[in-house]
Design a protein around this motif. Structure first.
Motif, mmCIF file in Angstrom:
data_model
loop_
_atom_site.group_PDB
_atom_site.id
_atom_site.type_symbol
_atom_site.label_atom_id
_atom_site.label_comp_id
_atom_site.label_asym_id
_atom_site.label_seq_id
_atom_site.Cartn_x
_atom_site.Cartn_y
_atom_site.Cartn_z
ATOM 1 N N MET A 1 0.847 -1.191 0.000
ATOM 2 C CA MET A 1 0.000 0.000 0.000
ATOM 3 C C MET A 1 0.884 1.243 0.000
ATOM 4 S SD MET A 1 -2.642 1.387 2.915
ATOM 5 C CE MET A 1 -3.459 -0.181 3.088
ATOM 6 N N SER A 2 0.547 2.183 -0.871
ATOM 7 C CA SER A 2 1.330 3.411 -0.913
ATOM 8 C C SER A 2 1.058 4.247 0.328
ATOM 9 C CB SER A 2 0.984 4.219 -2.161
ATOM 10 O OG SER A 2 -0.316 4.782 -2.057
ATOM 11 N N ARG A 3 2.028 5.088 0.636
ATOM 12 C CA ARG A 3 1.895 5.944 1.809
ATOM 13 C C ARG A 3 0.698 6.889 1.665
ATOM 14 N NH1 ARG A 3 4.353 4.825 6.736
ATOM 15 N NH2 ARG A 3 5.028 6.728 7.783
ATOM 16 N N LYS A 4 0.441 7.351 0.453
ATOM 17 C CA LYS A 4 -0.657 8.278 0.215
ATOM 18 C C LYS A 4 -2.006 7.609 0.484
ATOM 19 C CE LYS A 4 -2.562 11.430 -3.261
ATOM 20 N NZ LYS A 4 -2.414 11.957 -4.644
ATOM 21 N N ILE A 5 -2.166 6.374 -0.016
ATOM 22 C CA ILE A 5 -3.421 5.648 0.217
ATOM 23 C C ILE A 5 -3.595 5.359 1.695
ATOM 24 C CG2 ILE A 5 -4.626 3.474 -0.189
ATOM 25 C CD1 ILE A 5 -3.388 3.430 -2.973
ATOM 26 N N GLU A 6 -2.499 4.951 2.345
ATOM 27 C CA GLU A 6 -2.566 4.668 3.780
ATOM 28 C C GLU A 6 -2.987 5.917 4.557
ATOM 29 O OE1 GLU A 6 0.475 4.174 7.480
ATOM 30 O OE2 GLU A 6 1.182 3.546 5.506
ATOM 31 N N THR A 7 -2.400 7.046 4.237
ATOM 32 C CA THR A 7 -2.754 8.290 4.924
ATOM 33 C C THR A 7 -4.218 8.634 4.695
ATOM 34 O OG1 THR A 7 -0.496 9.123 4.693
ATOM 35 C CG2 THR A 7 -2.223 10.741 5.133
ATOM 36 N N ASN A 107 3.880 -2.287 8.225
ATOM 37 C CA ASN A 107 3.409 -1.946 6.881
ATOM 38 C C ASN A 107 2.055 -1.256 6.968
ATOM 39 O OD1 ASN A 107 1.176 -3.894 6.735
ATOM 40 N ND2 ASN A 107 2.799 -5.449 6.616
ATOM 41 N N GLY A 108 1.572 -0.761 5.842
ATOM 42 C CA GLY A 108 0.368 0.052 5.828
ATOM 43 C C GLY A 108 -0.866 -0.663 6.334
#
Length: 489
Positions: A1-7, A107-108
């Protein structure tokens, strides 16, 4: 999971959770103890509130009372005004928990699960929407935990500063947080002493820690002494930590939902005990392997904090005869226990990889199911008897309008129900007093006088006493609560 999606997902979960808290604060009537805070303590002077000079009652959660006093002075007293400090505590808890899982999660997806576990106790969620000090103290405590972890990682002076400030404010919001404050301060002291840093930096941090502890002790001394002198610290008994604190907290956390019928609370409580003992043993082993140095091991951190908090409460009872906490006063233990759950999950994931899902999946599924089973916008768990306040007042208002009255109806109630009715009669917007008037003075438990247009009760004795002159016109919660109207002959 990308950091942007996780945020994005973390923010979305946090917003949904806060909206739920806000809706509870909006829709659930003010409860008996909230009203007692607003009526009995908010009008007192600031010095009186902070020192318990006139009335040493723990219902005066100092920070909460002062915040309500300030807001009511600016906006006027009201339901949402009184609950605004608790909602602020909920917002701080959400932000701090999200920030914390970002620090320790592998991880996310795991970080999202850990965030849900921190939020997932429905009993704890209640206090973020009630005008009591518990919600504020939990939010402040979570912020203190976040900055303590930051200090363990970076040894920055600003982090220990914020940790002590938030921890001290948490105690001022709820004195039971002293149980957490002492092991947190000890943990910080060990971290300072074990730092590989210049002696001047360690002296500075130690001095600030000592100053923080002494300042808090000075602020707490008079209130705690006056509560002790007035026997306010002895209302719940002291039969043991298990029956007084742990089992009631578990029961409240599932809100009596019978997952395993009568075995639900005993089984869950014993699982928690066994899990905690194993987690503490592993934490001690890992701590010893690090030559007893305080470092950034989540399980050591969680075990030290939870075991230390429980130990402080046990020692208080043994040496000072201070009672064990009840479910409400012990609710702050959940975030610390959740920290231990999260730390264990992280350790298992790092050691075993996907096999850790055998721990993570059942834990997260139960958390979500339990929260879903107990979510509601109708009542609080501990003050469920106040759920019918708006229903009763709106019912009488409709009769007033239908009958074309020009003077308000009079309404009395059983003493448990009276606080909530009176608050909304006086402070609802618009106030209900144009349609209904309750007694101007709160009264304790007494037989109904039968001199008002309506009487609201959940007591069979009241109904029996009024049956010849009143008739039931409204029942709530399958007849548990009855509104009676005087019969005009």
């Amino acid at each position: 999971m990308s950091r942007k999606i996780e945020t994005t997902l973390l923010v979305a979960i946090g917003i949904v959770y806060f909206v739920y808290l806000f809706l509870r604060a909006w829709y659930i009537p003010m409860t008996q103890d909230e009203v007692a805070t607003c009526y009995n303590h908010v009008p007192r002077g600031v010095f009186d509130l902070m020192t318990y000079e006139r009335e040493a009652v723990p219902n005066n959660h100092i920070l909460n009372t002062l915040a309500i006093k300030l807001l009511a002075g600016v906006f006027g007293m009201g339901q949402m005004v009184a609950r605004m400090p608790a909602l602020a505590g909920g917002a701080l808890y959400i932000i701090s928990a999200a920030a914390f899982v970002r620090l320790i999660g592998t991880n996310g997806w795991l970080r999202l699960i850990w965030f849900l576990i921190f939020l997932g106790n429905p009993f704890m969620a209640e206090f973020f929407a009630l005008a009591r000090g518990y919600g504020i103290s939990i939010g402040l405590m979570m912020a203190a935990i976040y900055f303590t972890w930051q200090y363990l990682e970076n040894a920055r002076f600003r982090d220990i500063t914020w940790s002590l400030v938030f921890a001290g404010l948490a105690v001022m919001a709820n004195f039971t947080l002293l149980n957490m404050y002492l092991p947190l301060a000890l943990l910080l002291l060990l971290a300072i002493l074990q730092q590989e840093a210049p002696a001047a930096d360690r002296r500075k941090a130690t001095g600030f820690l000592v100053a923080g502890v002494l300042t808090l002790a000075a602020l707490c001394a008079l209130p705690v002494y006056r509560m002790q002198a007035g026997d306010e610290l002895m209302p719940w008994g002291s039969t043991g930590f298990y029956p007084e604190t742990l089992a009631p907290l578990v029961r409240s956390s599932i809100m009596d939902h019978p997952y395993l019928d009568d075995l639900t609370v005993p089984v869950l409580t014993k699982l928690i005990i066994v899990f905690s003992l194993i987690a503490w043993a592993v934490a001690v082993w890992r701590w010893g392997n690090r030559r007893w140095r305080v470092g950034t091991d989540p399980l050591v951190f969680a075990g030290f904090l939870l075991a230390g908090t429980v130990t402080v409460n046990l020692l208080q009872n043994f040496f000072l005869n201070v009672p064990f906490l009840n479910a409400r006063t012990a609710v702050f233990l959940y975030p610390i226990f959740a920290l231990q759950l999260v730390a264990t999950g992280e350790l298992l994931w790092r050691q075993w990889g996907k096999r850790a899902l055998f721990f993570v999946v059942p834990l997260s599924v139960f958390t979500l199911i339990n929260f879903d089973n107990n979510r509601n916008l109708v009542q609080s768990y501990e003050w469920r008897y106040d759920r019918g306040t708006f229903t009763v007042l709106d019912f009488i208002k409709k009769i007033y309008e239908d009958e074309g009255r020009t003077t308000p109806f009079s309404l009395d109630a059983n003493w448990l129900l009276l606080n909530s009715l009176h608050f909304h009669e006086e402070f609802a917007r618009p106030p209900y007093r144009q349609w209904v008037i309750t007694p101007s003075q709160y009264h304790g438990d007494q037989p109904p006088k039968g001199d008002t247009d309506f009487f609201y009760t959940a007591t069979p004795e009241d109904i029996e006493a009024l049956k010849d002159t009143y008739e039931a016109v409204l029942t709530i919660e399958r007849g548990k609560f009855v509104l009676m109207r005087r019969v005009v002959k």
